[in-house]
Scaffold this motif. Sequence first.
Motif, PDB file in Angstrom:
ATOM      1  N   VAL A  68     -51.576 -29.358  -5.096  1.00 26.11           N
ATOM      2  CA  VAL A  68     -51.028 -28.988  -3.800  1.00 26.11           C
ATOM      3  C   VAL A  68     -51.028 -27.468  -3.724  1.00 26.11           C
ATOM      4  O   VAL A  68     -50.474 -26.801  -4.604  1.00 26.11           O
ATOM      5  N   LEU A  69     -51.670 -26.930  -2.661  1.00 26.10           N
ATOM      6  CA  LEU A  69     -51.793 -25.477  -2.503  1.00 26.10           C
ATOM      7  C   LEU A  69     -50.862 -25.013  -1.396  1.00 26.10           C
ATOM      8  O   LEU A  69     -50.812 -25.608  -0.298  1.00 26.10           O
ATOM      9  N   ILE A  70     -50.141 -23.928  -1.671  1.00 22.40           N
ATOM     10  CA  ILE A  70     -49.314 -23.247  -0.678  1.00 22.40           C
ATOM     11  C   ILE A  70     -49.907 -21.856  -0.501  1.00 22.40           C
ATOM     12  O   ILE A  70     -49.964 -21.079  -1.467  1.00 22.40           O
ATOM     13  N   ARG A  71     -50.350 -21.570   0.720  1.00 25.31           N
ATOM     14  CA  ARG A  71     -51.005 -20.280   0.973  1.00 25.31           C
ATOM     15  C   ARG A  71     -50.166 -19.472   1.956  1.00 25.31           C
ATOM     16  O   ARG A  71     -49.744 -19.988   3.000  1.00 25.31           O
ATOM     17  N   ILE A  72     -49.911 -18.208   1.629  1.00 21.26           N
ATOM     18  CA  ILE A  72     -49.127 -17.294   2.464  1.00 21.26           C
ATOM     19  C   ILE A  72     -49.961 -16.042   2.701  1.00 21.26           C
ATOM     20  O   ILE A  72     -50.251 -15.289   1.762  1.00 21.26           O
ATOM     21  N   ASP A  73     -50.387 -15.845   3.960  1.00 23.81           N
ATOM     22  CA  ASP A  73     -51.244 -14.711   4.335  1.00 23.81           C
ATOM     23  C   ASP A  73     -50.451 -13.734   5.193  1.00 23.81           C
ATOM     24  O   ASP A  73     -49.681 -14.150   6.081  1.00 23.81           O
ATOM     25  N   ASP A  74     -50.611 -12.445   4.920  1.00 26.27           N
ATOM     26  CA  ASP A  74     -50.019 -11.415   5.783  1.00 26.27           C
ATOM     27  C   ASP A  74     -51.115 -10.488   6.285  1.00 26.27           C
ATOM     28  O   ASP A  74     -52.284 -10.609   5.902  1.00 26.27           O
ATOM     29  N   GLU A  75     -50.736  -9.547   7.177  1.00 27.01           N
ATOM     30  CA  GLU A  75     -51.694  -8.599   7.732  1.00 27.01           C
ATOM     31  C   GLU A  75     -51.372  -7.177   7.296  1.00 27.01           C
ATOM     32  O   GLU A  75     -51.656  -6.204   7.998  1.00 27.01           O
TER      33      GLU A  75
END
Length: 520
Positions: free
Chosen positions: A438-445
């Motif tokens: 299970v992958l949890i991805r958190i992207d910011d700018e």
Amino acid sequence: MADEGDSSVPRSALRWRLSHRILGVNAIILLVLALALLFLDSFRNQLRDEREAQTRHLAELAATAVPKIAAADVPRLFADMGQTTGARVRLYGADGALQQDSWRDAEPTYRLRDPTTQAWTKAFARTLDRAFNAVVGEKSPPDFAEPAVDRATAWPEAVGAFRTGRTQGAVRSAPDLTPVLSAATRTADQRIVLVTANDRNFTRTVRQERTKLAAGLLAAALFSLLLSLFLARTIARPLRRLALAAHRVRQGRAREVRVPRFTKRKDEIGLLARAVSDMSQALRQRIDNIEAFAADVTHELKNPLASLRSAVDGLDRIEDPALRRQLLDVVRQDVVRLDRLIGDIGEAARTDAELARAAFEPVDLGKLVGQICAGWEERRLTGDVRIAFARPRAASAIVMGEPARLARAIDNLIDNAISFSPAGSLVEVAVARVAEEVLIRIDDEGPGVPPQVREAIFNRFVSVRPDGDDFGRHSGLGLAIARAIVKGHDGEIDVADRDDAPSGARFTIRLPAVAGEVTA
């Protein structure tokens, strides 16, 4: 430290476990002893049956011959039979009176020995005889004694033979415990032939066999002794080495203690050695981490305390209200910073211990992450930063874990992403199952994380921020706590640049999925 090796050997891989060895050593001597007793008892019974049959046969031969020969030839016949077989042959009339005795016309063929006149070795042999009889449950035969009046009625076997017409036998014990065999049979003219024999050869033969078996038992005992020495070498000595190594670890006088691993052993000793070695390594690593953590805490606390002390000292000397307000703002920021730092220090110190005691349960990360994102929106702590959550398919992102700890790790990553995001930007959070993870991805700018510090930012009290940003919001422990929680759930966490935007960082958590769930 010690050699590397896997201590998690399954029970099916254990060959010749210690219990097998110990039982084997004890069973060998017991098995040999039991077999020896069974053999000797069977041999003695078979030999006694043969000797009884011979005595019966001799009585029957004499009873057959007596009516067919002249009365004057009977004494000579009985004397010859007695001298040839070593027995005593007697003839009783129909009235029970003694008519003929082989010892009248020849020397006695046996004498009953007085045990008090024999050597001590005979007494010892008789003691062994009694002990053997007790072990195998053999009843002692009645004592033999010549009757005061020698008549047929004094012999139970003679009375039985006269009544039934069949040969009757008996076994009695002489004073020196040698057997006295007797057999009586009726002749055609209603007389009784009685044969008695003190079969000393029987006892001598049995004792000779017993001596041979004793030699075999002695050899088995020596073999058992050698096996015991082998067990001492393979069990006691390794355990002593482990005990000494554990004692040195407990004393803590040496930083590196070599604990033997016995990597070639596949039994319980090998498992214990590798477990103790792994335990000592884990203990040493934990001690090192505690020492490093204490040093880092001391260093991190000094900075805000120094700033706070400088501001407080300046308040007494500065009269300008504007400058005093600036100093008070510094004091407030340092107090907030200390409060957050102390809270994060306590959280970091408890994380490992709480994970070690936690009882894992199935956790739906889709629901959990959705609740965290909704909580950020409700608290309105994101400023101008928006949060977008890509919800996974229902019940597709199930992992085994402790919900509160997982929530803490994910919350720290979202907080970190928001703090590095410019105003008006978007933080994207996604959960998905890929294969068995299970992958949890958190992207910011935000500006992203330079490659050379991507591993360092997960260490305690490390924070890489662009110049001019407010440092007071973070203690440098959030990512370290997140990684510790993920590691405690057998997962991995990493950071990379976004591949779908000009700038920004992408934090990814990988956790093992619960088997059998639907792939997203």
